[in-house]
Each structure stands twice: as C-alpha cells, then as structure tokens.
Design a protein around this motif. Structure first.
Motif, PDB file in Angstrom:
ATOM      1  N   ARG A  12       8.852  40.232  13.222  1.00 57.42           N
ATOM      2  CA  ARG A  12      10.143  40.001  12.041  1.00 57.42           C
ATOM      3  C   ARG A  12      10.979  41.223  12.147  1.00 57.42           C
ATOM      4  N   LYS A  13      10.529  42.475  12.289  1.00 54.71           N
ATOM      5  CA  LYS A  13      11.366  43.767  12.356  1.00 54.71           C
ATOM      6  C   LYS A  13      12.283  43.514  13.358  1.00 54.71           C
ATOM      7  N   ILE A  14      11.922  43.063  14.752  1.00 60.44           N
ATOM      8  CA  ILE A  14      12.812  42.841  15.651  1.00 60.44           C
ATOM      9  C   ILE A  14      13.827  41.908  15.582  1.00 60.44           C
ATOM     10  N   TYR A  15      13.411  40.660  14.865  1.00 59.97           N
ATOM     11  CA  TYR A  15      14.429  39.660  14.576  1.00 59.97           C
ATOM     12  C   TYR A  15      15.369  40.290  13.875  1.00 59.97           C
ATOM     13  N   GLU A  16      15.070  41.119  12.644  1.00 55.98           N
ATOM     14  CA  GLU A  16      15.937  41.710  11.701  1.00 55.98           C
ATOM     15  C   GLU A  16      17.127  42.675  12.415  1.00 55.98           C
ATOM     16  N   VAL A  17      16.511  43.374  13.319  1.00 52.82           N
ATOM     17  CA  VAL A  17      17.166  44.109  14.111  1.00 52.82           C
ATOM     18  C   VAL A  17      18.398  43.619  15.094  1.00 52.82           C
ATOM     19  N   VAL A  18      18.020  42.454  15.548  1.00 55.65           N
ATOM     20  CA  VAL A  18      18.827  41.827  16.508  1.00 55.65           C
ATOM     21  C   VAL A  18      19.804  40.913  15.802  1.00 55.65           C
ATOM     22  N   LEU A  19      19.458  40.470  14.427  1.00 53.26           N
ATOM     23  CA  LEU A  19      20.420  40.054  13.601  1.00 53.26           C
ATOM     24  C   LEU A  19      21.556  40.870  13.204  1.00 53.26           C
ATOM     25  N   ARG A  20      21.045  42.061  12.824  1.00 52.49           N
ATOM     26  CA  ARG A  20      22.214  43.046  12.317  1.00 52.49           C
ATOM     27  C   ARG A  20      22.929  43.482  13.436  1.00 52.49           C
ATOM     28  N   ALA A  21      22.582  43.506  14.695  1.00 47.78           N
ATOM     29  CA  ALA A  21      23.139  43.929  15.897  1.00 47.78           C
ATOM     30  C   ALA A  21      24.440  42.878  15.954  1.00 47.78           C
ATOM     31  N   GLN A  22      23.980  41.594  16.018  1.00 51.18           N
ATOM     32  CA  GLN A  22      25.009  40.731  16.297  1.00 51.18           C
ATOM     33  C   GLN A  22      25.975  40.573  14.970  1.00 51.18           C
ATOM     34  N   VAL A  41      28.135  36.108  22.146  1.00 52.34           N
ATOM     35  CA  VAL A  41      27.875  37.310  21.548  1.00 52.34           C
ATOM     36  C   VAL A  41      26.238  37.056  21.277  1.00 52.34           C
ATOM     37  N   GLU A  42      25.535  37.782  22.149  1.00 53.90           N
ATOM     38  CA  GLU A  42      23.830  37.449  22.605  1.00 53.90           C
ATOM     39  C   GLU A  42      23.037  38.828  22.577  1.00 53.90           C
ATOM     40  N   PRO A  43      22.955  39.589  21.581  1.00 54.36           N
ATOM     41  CA  PRO A  43      21.755  40.565  21.610  1.00 54.36           C
ATOM     42  C   PRO A  43      20.711  40.002  21.751  1.00 54.36           C
ATOM     43  N   GLY A  44      19.608  40.909  22.217  1.00 54.05           N
ATOM     44  CA  GLY A  44      18.499  40.590  22.415  1.00 54.05           C
ATOM     45  C   GLY A  44      17.351  41.779  22.420  1.00 54.05           C
ATOM     46  N   LEU A  46      29.027  47.834  19.971  1.00 55.92           N
ATOM     47  CA  LEU A  46      28.875  47.549  18.609  1.00 55.92           C
ATOM     48  C   LEU A  46      27.535  47.109  18.277  1.00 55.92           C
ATOM     49  N   ALA A  47      26.831  46.157  19.341  1.00 50.44           N
ATOM     50  CA  ALA A  47      25.452  45.747  19.053  1.00 50.44           C
ATOM     51  C   ALA A  47      24.595  46.592  19.424  1.00 50.44           C
ATOM     52  N   ARG A  48      24.771  47.265  20.738  1.00 49.98           N
ATOM     53  CA  ARG A  48      23.763  48.141  21.311  1.00 49.98           C
ATOM     54  C   ARG A  48      23.464  49.409  20.394  1.00 49.98           C
ATOM     55  N   GLU A  49      24.555  49.936  19.727  1.00 54.09           N
ATOM     56  CA  GLU A  49      24.109  51.141  18.900  1.00 54.09           C
ATOM     57  C   GLU A  49      23.309  50.864  17.855  1.00 54.09           C
ATOM     58  N   VAL A  50      23.301  49.552  17.370  1.00 51.04           N
ATOM     59  CA  VAL A  50      22.501  49.085  16.267  1.00 51.04           C
ATOM     60  C   VAL A  50      20.960  49.284  16.718  1.00 51.04           C
TER      61      VAL A  50
END
Length: 353
Positions: A238-248, A315-318, A267-271
């Motif tokens: 769940r935490k990982i999902y929230e981080v990826v969503l914030r990054a995107q 735009v696809e952080p993961g 912009l995504a990588r720094e999050v």
C-alpha cells in the motif's frame, strides 16, 4: 499523403527518398501494406506495389503515381524512376534496414549516392499532427474502456494469462484494429519484473496485479499501466502504491513544454528517492509513441532532448522489489505550448477489488 519537406530541409543534398519500411510507408501515405516502395521527390511521388495492393492503393493516385511490379523487378523500376528524374543522391532508412538489405541497395542502385536519412525521418515523426493526436486519443479511449471492464473479471484463481486475453478481447471489442504491443500482466511477486510475460500463475488474495497494455487504432498506439489489488494489500505494498502515485502526480503537475526530458524524469524520481525506494525505480519515466509504441524522445535521467509542442509522452513511474512485487502507474500525455493534456482517463487512486 504527408510531405517529406522536413527531411529534405535536414538533408539538403538529397534529391529523393526511398522508403521501404512498412511503418514509414504508412507514415507518409496513410496506406497499410506489407510490400511496397515509396519514392519521394521534392515535387513528385511514386508508389510501387504488387497485385495484392494495387487496386486498394488507388486511393493514393491524387498524390503519387502508382506502378505495379511483377516478377521481382521492383528495384529496376526504382532505378528507372531515379534516372528519369535526374536523381544523384538517394536518402534511405538506415534506422529500419539490415546490413544485408543495405548491401542489396548498393548492388541494385549502382550510380546513385546513398545517404542515410533515418534520423531525419524519426525527428519528423516526433511531432504529431492533429489527425495523429486524434487517432492516439481514440486508441486510449479504447484502452480505458478495456480497463474499466477488466475490473469485474479479476478475482482469486483467475490466471495472468486469463486477464491478458480478456484485456485484448475488450480492446478488440471496443474498436481496436490490433494491439500496440504484447500485453503485460504480472501479479504478486511477478510484479517485480517490469516487463513480465503473463503466465498461468493464479491471482491470490492480497496480490497486486499490474497490467500494461495498449490498443492500436488506425495505425497508432496507446499505452497505459494500472496496478490494482485483489483483496486488501499488505502495508508495504500500500505504501509503495501511494509513493508511485505521488511521484506520477508530481510529474504530471509540473512537466511543461520546453523542459529538458531528464528534468521531467527527476520530478518523479525525486519523490521515489525521498521515500527510500530510489534503487527500485529501474527505468526511465517515459517515452514517446505513435506508429511505434516506443519512439523518441524518452524522459530518461541522461536525455538531452527537450519536451516540445505536439510530442506524445508516457509518464510511468514504478517501484519493483524482488520477492515482494511491484507497482507501476502510467498515463499518456500530449505536450502543448501552455499545458500538458492527459489522455488517460482511468482511475488511479488505489483500487481494491
């Protein structure tokens, strides 16, 4: 039929272009065929094909002279056209042909200077016309519909292959002419593999299910990824999902025309890095697309390219952690001078099925 003025401007010494690849023939003519030779001069075009396509190719008669080839004499016809038009230098697609094909060109086009123009064609293809953006938008709408419909299909004991087949059926049912690429479905620990192949693994309660898929419409691709949960996820996922969503979200909010692609990636990588997962974001933030699902430029940490108007970009952080799983969220945008338009409408707040 599309003009090649931009290529001739970049390659002023070139008198004619010889287009032999299926994708670039389609790009310039809008006519899909598995065989053909397109000769483009600055003021005139010729389209050579065989009996399988000659009747359908009549739609090109307004913009090109049609010539039917028989008995393997296509290169002889190309040579005759070039001689008739006093051509000295011929641009060829060095980015699309093999070395063997190139040596064949040299043997069959004696007396002409061959000049590589593949990069110039790819530069022209970066910038999408209104029609191309419309086709890509339609492809994405089809993809969004498939995602909406797949949510009722995913449940425990359904396999990754089952999900992939259903997604592909839904895209076809809603108007796709084909797939943009091979569908990716990865559940549970398989989610740590960014480009996992779907398997007969059964989805289990608590699994994250990552789906990366796209439709092709009128020759143009869409590309989206969503990760959903089959039942309640554990706290780490769940935490990982929230981080990826914030990054995107951070990237989509701040990407703009004129920005260096590598700055968009950051912009995504720094999050993700700020939350301790930097080592697990293993690819670039995004790539362009069109006729091919992967086109230049890309938003990578090393890119020297700029985001320019009418470029498409994913735009696809993961985050991908071996023996745990992974999450990727991907939208597709078009860059405009004053804004970024997100073409992906599917829900991305966490979905627990």
């Amino acid at each position: 039929m599309r003009k090649a003025d931009k290529v001739f401007e970049q390659k002023p010494s070139v008198d004619a272009l010889l287009i032999t690849s299926e994708k670039n023939r389609f790009y310039y003519t809008g006519f899909a065929s598995t065989f053909g030779y397109l000769v483009m001069l600055k003021e005139k075009n010729y389209f050579i094909t065989d009996s399988r396509y000659i009747e359908m190719a009549k739609i090109l008669e307004k913009d090109a002279e049609l010539i039917e080839t028989t008995g393997g004499n296509a290169f002889g016809l190309v040579s005759d056209i070039l001689k008739q038009n006093n051509v000295k230098t011929v641009g060829f697609e060095d980015t699309e042909i093999t070395y063997s094909e190139y040596t064949g060109f040299c043997e069959k086009l004696v007396g002409f200077e061959l000049v590589p123009v593949g990069d110039a064609i790819l530069v022209q293809r970066r910038f999408k016309t209104d029609d191309e953006i419309e086709f890509i938008t339609k492809a994405q709408k089809i993809t969004d519909k498939a995602f909406k419909n797949i949510l009722n299909f995913i449940k425990p004991d359904v396999t990754e292959l089952d999900v992939a087949v259903e997604l592909e059926y839904q895209m076809r049912k809603n108007g796709a002419s084909g797939l943009a690429f091979d569908t990716i479905v990865a559940s549970g620990q398989n989610g740590s593999k960014p480009h996992a192949h779907p398997t007969d693994k059964k989805i289990r309660l608590g699994d994250a299910v990552t789906m990366d898929f796209g439709a092709r419409y009128n020759g143009y691709c869409s590309d989206m990824t969503r990760t959903v949960f089959c039942g309640k996820p554990n706290e780490e996922m769940r935490k990982i999902y929230e981080v990826v969503l914030r990054a995107q979200t951070n990237a989509l909010k701040n990407i703009k025309c004129g920005m260096l692609c590598r700055d968009g990636d950051m912009l995504a990588r720094e999050v993700i890095e700020a939350n301790g997962y930097g080592a697990y974001f293993k690819h670039s933030l995004g790539h362009s697309l069109g006729i091919d699902v992967h086109e230049l430029p890309s938003m990578s940490p090393s890119s020297q390219d700029y985001l320019q108007e009418n470029i498409m970009m994913t735009v696809e952080p993961g985050i991908y952690i071996p023996f745990l799983g992974g999450v990727r969220i991907e939208d597709m945008v078009v860059v405009k001078q004053d804004r970024i338009i997100d073409l992906t409408m599917s829900e991305k707040n966490i979905i627990i099925l």
